[in-house]
Design a protein around this motif. Structure first.
Motif, PDB file in Angstrom:
ATOM      1  N   GLY B  11       0.562  -1.074   0.018  1.00 36.51           N
ATOM      2  CA  GLY B  11       0.029   0.110   0.039  1.00 36.51           C
ATOM      3  C   GLY B  11       0.764   1.388   0.097  1.00 36.51           C
ATOM      4  O   GLY B  11       0.592   2.201  -0.668  1.00 36.51           O
ATOM      5  N   LEU B  12       1.860   1.189   0.778  1.00 37.29           N
ATOM      6  CA  LEU B  12       2.780   2.428   0.954  1.00 37.29           C
ATOM      7  C   LEU B  12       3.352   2.706  -0.695  1.00 37.29           C
ATOM      8  O   LEU B  12       3.758   3.822  -0.765  1.00 37.29           O
ATOM      9  N   LEU B  13       3.716   1.399  -1.118  1.00 41.74           N
ATOM     10  CA  LEU B  13       4.604   1.613  -2.361  1.00 41.74           C
ATOM     11  C   LEU B  13       3.520   2.197  -3.392  1.00 41.74           C
ATOM     12  O   LEU B  13       4.193   3.115  -4.136  1.00 41.74           O
ATOM     13  N   VAL B  14       2.437   1.614  -3.546  1.00 39.65           N
ATOM     14  CA  VAL B  14       1.530   2.230  -4.349  1.00 39.65           C
ATOM     15  C   VAL B  14       1.406   3.855  -4.248  1.00 39.65           C
ATOM     16  O   VAL B  14       1.233   4.729  -5.006  1.00 39.65           O
ATOM     17  N   LEU B  15       1.106   4.173  -2.716  1.00 42.45           N
ATOM     18  CA  LEU B  15       1.182   5.866  -2.656  1.00 42.45           C
ATOM     19  C   LEU B  15       2.342   6.282  -3.074  1.00 42.45           C
ATOM     20  O   LEU B  15       2.168   7.419  -3.604  1.00 42.45           O
ATOM     21  N   LEU B  16       3.490   5.870  -2.739  1.00 48.06           N
ATOM     22  CA  LEU B  16       4.739   6.380  -3.079  1.00 48.06           C
ATOM     23  C   LEU B  16       4.726   6.498  -4.714  1.00 48.06           C
ATOM     24  O   LEU B  16       5.318   7.797  -5.196  1.00 48.06           O
ATOM     25  N   THR B 192      10.824  -6.624  12.148  1.00 43.41           N
ATOM     26  CA  THR B 192      12.014  -5.465  11.786  1.00 43.41           C
ATOM     27  C   THR B 192      12.034  -5.177  10.452  1.00 43.41           C
ATOM     28  O   THR B 192      11.932  -3.988  10.051  1.00 43.41           O
ATOM     29  N   SER B 193      12.085  -6.178   9.518  1.00 41.85           N
ATOM     30  CA  SER B 193      12.042  -5.969   8.253  1.00 41.85           C
ATOM     31  C   SER B 193      10.754  -5.081   7.808  1.00 41.85           C
ATOM     32  O   SER B 193      11.147  -4.127   6.862  1.00 41.85           O
ATOM     33  N   LEU B 194       9.679  -5.516   8.068  1.00 42.86           N
ATOM     34  CA  LEU B 194       8.455  -4.830   7.657  1.00 42.86           C
ATOM     35  C   LEU B 194       8.446  -3.475   8.326  1.00 42.86           C
ATOM     36  O   LEU B 194       8.123  -2.324   7.428  1.00 42.86           O
ATOM     37  N   VAL B 195       8.730  -3.185   9.441  1.00 43.49           N
ATOM     38  CA  VAL B 195       8.802  -1.787   9.893  1.00 43.49           C
ATOM     39  C   VAL B 195       9.904  -0.899   9.379  1.00 43.49           C
ATOM     40  O   VAL B 195       9.436   0.270   8.720  1.00 43.49           O
ATOM     41  N   ALA B 196      10.927  -1.395   9.143  1.00 44.01           N
ATOM     42  CA  ALA B 196      12.274  -0.692   8.404  1.00 44.01           C
ATOM     43  C   ALA B 196      11.786  -0.336   7.184  1.00 44.01           C
ATOM     44  O   ALA B 196      12.003   0.774   6.773  1.00 44.01           O
ATOM     45  N   VAL B 201       9.810   3.678   3.116  1.00 47.71           N
ATOM     46  CA  VAL B 201       8.813   4.173   2.088  1.00 47.71           C
ATOM     47  C   VAL B 201       8.395   5.706   2.671  1.00 47.71           C
ATOM     48  O   VAL B 201       8.085   6.579   1.795  1.00 47.71           O
ATOM     49  N   LEU B 202       7.961   5.620   4.049  1.00 46.22           N
ATOM     50  CA  LEU B 202       7.344   6.859   4.514  1.00 46.22           C
ATOM     51  C   LEU B 202       8.295   8.023   4.231  1.00 46.22           C
ATOM     52  O   LEU B 202       8.132   9.000   3.839  1.00 46.22           O
ATOM     53  N   ILE B 203       9.729   7.643   4.332  1.00 44.34           N
ATOM     54  CA  ILE B 203      10.668   8.792   4.177  1.00 44.34           C
ATOM     55  C   ILE B 203      10.769   9.263   2.814  1.00 44.34           C
ATOM     56  O   ILE B 203      10.636  10.694   2.425  1.00 44.34           O
ATOM     57  N   TRP B 204      10.643   8.305   1.866  1.00 43.24           N
ATOM     58  CA  TRP B 204      10.613   8.850   0.510  1.00 43.24           C
ATOM     59  C   TRP B 204       9.395   9.496   0.201  1.00 43.24           C
ATOM     60  O   TRP B 204       9.560  10.232  -0.441  1.00 43.24           O
ATOM     61  N   ILE B 205       8.173   8.957   0.677  1.00 44.37           N
ATOM     62  CA  ILE B 205       6.959   9.784   0.543  1.00 44.37           C
ATOM     63  C   ILE B 205       7.001  11.376   1.054  1.00 44.37           C
ATOM     64  O   ILE B 205       6.849  12.096   0.291  1.00 44.37           O
ATOM     65  N   TRP B 206       7.665  11.412   2.109  1.00 43.33           N
ATOM     66  CA  TRP B 206       8.018  12.767   2.764  1.00 43.33           C
ATOM     67  C   TRP B 206       8.942  13.733   1.865  1.00 43.33           C
ATOM     68  O   TRP B 206       8.366  14.593   1.781  1.00 43.33           O
ATOM     69  N   PHE B 207      10.070  13.009   1.511  1.00 45.06           N
ATOM     70  CA  PHE B 207      10.846  13.931   0.742  1.00 45.06           C
ATOM     71  C   PHE B 207      10.221  14.227  -0.679  1.00 45.06           C
ATOM     72  O   PHE B 207      10.310  15.351  -1.302  1.00 45.06           O
ATOM     73  N   PHE B 208       9.478  13.176  -1.395  1.00 41.57           N
ATOM     74  CA  PHE B 208       9.133  13.535  -2.729  1.00 41.57           C
ATOM     75  C   PHE B 208       7.775  14.257  -2.708  1.00 41.57           C
ATOM     76  O   PHE B 208       7.383  14.588  -3.698  1.00 41.57           O
TER      77      PHE B 208
END
Lengths: 193, 238
Positions: B11-16, B192-196, B201-208
């Motif tokens: 979901g986050l990747l599609v949003l990104l 850990t993998s899921l959260v990281a 992806v949230l960082i990328w969304i924020w920057f872009f």
């Protein structure tokens, strides 16, 4: 064992970088506009820098002075060049910050000029960093006692970057980026750089 | 856990992907755009074949794609950084050196702590760890350059490197630390993998989410008035 220690160090470097980025995001980046450039620049005397890096001048000192006097003179010259590189580095930092803000402009010409200015400023900053490190090391270790070779002319280039040539290119790039300033302000910019 | 593991990153990747399209990021960072597109498609394909025998092959094939694109993105990040396009010969050696060090570190790590996997997947794991090292190196180098060269951190290349750097750092940490936890390792690694990855992806969304101007080289000729001002400025400098 060695590879595990190295892996831990890399992980620690990555973690510290994450913390640093968080700190940057928290503090935000101050925008520097055209009014925050000229008063913040320190004048750099390029002709003085040229004379300090001139091998003939250094040879003349060596020829005319006694070894202890020459060492003393060299230390003074090194300190002087250290100050000049400090000013170069500071000016480059100011111009990098200004160019960053300019890159958000709507005008593609201004964006292009800001990119050129930033490229040159980053090169100057890199040169100044490396040269200052070398100078501080030489001053700290008193390497002038051990090494009889000329010191300052070797500092003209660092990492293949000609310091004075790049600084002159930075001045030209700055003049191009600030071309819309009134003549008196442009003159003070060139004077302060 | 299973459904969250699938839905949250996808979901986050599609949003990104939507954010990247809106910001026209494919013009500035084509490799990163390709990476996100690939990750979205690969995630969807993995989800569809999750209960079928084809999942194993799909997983490793897509994993190879992630690694290759991950390296290309790191190259793009270093290339777009101001100062790295300097004429100095050593500037061209930065990326190959980082990749070589990453591979060497991965081989040394595998030699010190051998994996139970054999055959092609073994080389895939070695390659994946090498990519993680490269991502951490590039991120750490960039962040070190911020205070040293006075670079601005709020730009796309830093955002991309931060996301990858955070994820790679956490993954390397879990790889070297969680192996001490025995049977609970797999569950912890998964979480850990899921959260990281989600945070990355949230960082990328924020920057872009903030558009960045495209540096164009296709400029029209300057107006005569501008040229005159430029000449005057140069004359005053002499």
């Amino acid at each position: 064992m060695f590879s595990i220690i190295l892996t831990w160090l890399i992980v620690a470097w990555g973690a510290l970088s994450c913390i640093y980025m968080l700190r940057c995001a928290w503090r935000r980046f101050p925008k520097r506009d055209v009014d925050d450039v000229i008063p913040f620049l320190y004048p750099v005397d390029i002709s003085l820098a040229e004379s300090l890096l001139d091998p003939a001048a250094e040879f003349e000192f060596r020829w005319k002075l006694q070894p202890p006097q020459f060492r003393e003179a060299q230390r003074k010259r090194m300190r002087l060049y250290l100050e000049l590189t400090r000013r170069m580095s500071h000016n480059a930092t100011v111009l990098v910050a200004y160019a960053d803000a300019e890159k958000n402009s709507q005008d593609p010409r201004r964006v292009s000029l800001a990119s050129t200015l930033q490229e040159k400023a980053v090169e100057v900053r890199l040169y100044a960093l490396l040269t200052r490190f070398k100078l501080r090391l030489r001053l700290l270790l008193r390497s002038d006692i051990l090494i009889s070779k000329p010191v300052l002319p070797h500092l003209r280039k660092a990492c293949d970057i000609d310091g004075l040539q790049t600084y002159s290119a930075l001045k030209v790039a700055a003049a191009a980026a600030f071309v819309q300033l009134p003549p008196e302000e442009l003159a003070s910019l060139t004077r302060n750089l | 856990m299973n459904l969250l593991e699938w839905y949250i990153p996808l979901g986050l990747l599609v949003l990104l992907l939507g954010v990247l399209v809106r910001a026209h990021a494919y013009k500035v960072c084509p490799c990163f755009f390709s990476y996100v597109t690939f990750a979205s498609v690969a995630g969807a394909v993995r989800f569809l074949v999750r209960n079928q025998p084809a999942y194993y092959a799909t997983y490793w094939i897509t994993e190879a794609g992630y690694d290759i694109l991950g390296i290309l993105v790191m190259y793009e990040v270093l290339r777009t950084l101001p100062g790295t396009s300097t004429r100095a010969w050593w500037a061209r050696l930065i990326f190959p050196s980082v990749v070589l060090v990453g591979i060497a570190m991965s081989l040394a790590r595998t030699d010190a702590v051998p994996t139970r996997i054999v055959g092609l997947p073994h080389y895939m794991v070695v390659g994946e760890i090498a990519v993680r090292f490269v991502q951490v190196f590039v991120f750490a180098i960039l962040v070190t350059l911020v205070p040293l060269l006075g670079l601005r951190w709020r730009q796309y290349s830093f955002g991309i490197a931060t996301g990858f750097g955070l994820y790679a750092t956490v993954m390397l940490l879990t790889t070297i630390k969680f192996s001490d936890f025995g049977t609970t390792f797999k569950l912890l690694w998964g979480w850990t993998s899921l959260v990281a990855y989600s945070v990355a992806v949230l960082i990328w969304i924020w920057f872009f989410s903030v558009p960045q101007k495209v540096t164009t080289s296709e400029l029209s000729a300057p107006a005569p008035g501008v040229l005159k001002e430029y000449k005057d400025a140069l004359r005053r400098m002499r």
